[in-house]
Design an enzyme around this catalytic site. Sequence first.
Site, PDB file in Angstrom:
ATOM      1  NE  ARG A 151      -3.980  -2.091   2.196  1.00 22.38           N
ATOM      2  CZ  ARG A 151      -4.688  -2.502   3.221  1.00 22.38           C
ATOM      3  NH1 ARG A 151      -4.560  -1.906   4.406  1.00 22.38           N
ATOM      4  NH2 ARG A 151      -5.538  -3.504   3.112  1.00 22.38           N
TER       5      ARG A 151
ATOM      6  NE  ARG B 152      -5.979   3.789   2.065  1.00 21.72           N
ATOM      7  CZ  ARG B 152      -6.428   2.901   2.942  1.00 21.72           C
ATOM      8  NH1 ARG B 152      -7.676   2.973   3.370  1.00 21.72           N
ATOM      9  NH2 ARG B 152      -5.632   1.953   3.409  1.00 21.72           N
TER      10      ARG B 152
ATOM     11  CG  ASP C  91      -9.547  -3.016  -4.184  1.00 20.78           C
ATOM     12  OD1 ASP C  91      -9.167  -2.456  -3.128  1.00 20.78           O
ATOM     13  OD2 ASP C  91     -10.432  -3.901  -4.197  1.00 20.78           O
TER      14      ASP C  91
ATOM     15  CE1 TYR D 298     -13.974  -6.786   1.572  1.00 20.96           C
ATOM     16  CE2 TYR D 298     -12.061  -7.981   0.759  1.00 20.96           C
ATOM     17  CZ  TYR D 298     -12.613  -6.991   1.553  1.00 20.96           C
ATOM     18  OH  TYR D 298     -11.794  -6.198   2.319  1.00 20.96           O
TER      19      TYR D 298
END
Length: 346
Positions: free
Chosen positions: A24, A28, A73, A151
């Site tokens: 990551r 962000r 993702d 998911y």
Amino acid sequence: MADASLLGELRGVRAATPSVWFMRQAGRSLPEYRALREGTTMLDSCERPEMVSEITVQPVRRHKVDAGIFFSDIVVPARLAGLGVEIKPGVGPVFDHPIRTEADVDALPPLDDVYDAALEPIREAVRLTVAELGTTPLIGFAGAPFTVASYMVEGGPSRDHLRTRALMRSQPEVWARLAGWVAELSGRFLRAQVLAGASAVQLFDSWVGALSEDMYRTSVQSHSAATLAHVSDLPVPRIHFGVGAAHLLTPMLEAGATAMGVDHRLRLDQALDVLPPGLPVQGNIDPATLFTSEEVRFAEARSVLTAGSRAAGHVVNLGHGVPPDADPQVLTDLVSYLHEQGAQRA
């Protein structure tokens, strides 16, 4: 790329100085990422080759890490295949229609030439990124069958994955078909990245730590193996990483990995006691140290280097992903510190 020290470490050839990248690292935590992504949804950004390339390169440019990790993702392949899924801010991936019955599995789209064509933005993004990175390797990325299928079954994030585990036990045939579909989905996604220029791959299993070893071996291992088999004929290292999966290192390795990622819950020297001699490892600085003092952070880095010193190869990473509120300068300084350290050998 053959001379890249990080790829050498992943093949068991130690370098003079440590190699490092962060899970990551693209995303962000970087202000340039947030500025670029403004007004664009997460999944839309993953389908825009120029944007994907720029986001992937940003942390390499800023932190001087030794590899880029392809910005994507784990649900992107499902979206490209035609499933309705979005990433809701503060929640995570949410599917329009959970997959919980045999009829739901029957209705999954075929993974045929239409899906292959839908992967073209991914291939183009990789080509652009590789050209931009130059001699810095690109690591391809995909979600493992258990996590992606979880998911899909839960409909979104879950703390305990009860519906998924119940499906695995009550309808093992339905589970096997779903996990097999995801293995094909993620496997093709990985292969597309490698054929377009990625130099290594990582299969990421976020939720696999929720399973016992018996359940993993019975219901998951073969599907993770099928995913990695899509790139096993290509000359790239295959990293397998799971969160909270210290008890699964051996069966996850047996699924077809050539290097194992280890999260921060298990010291690397303890992982090496379990894993076979000669296996490269990746990890595993505790992400929490990013919010401590420099003294604490650098001590943790030295400890991780020492713990991994007898591995055939060691790529330094965090024990999980970069938190969104991490200070980018802290990461830059940590990379610089690691690069200043001489190689440690047992």
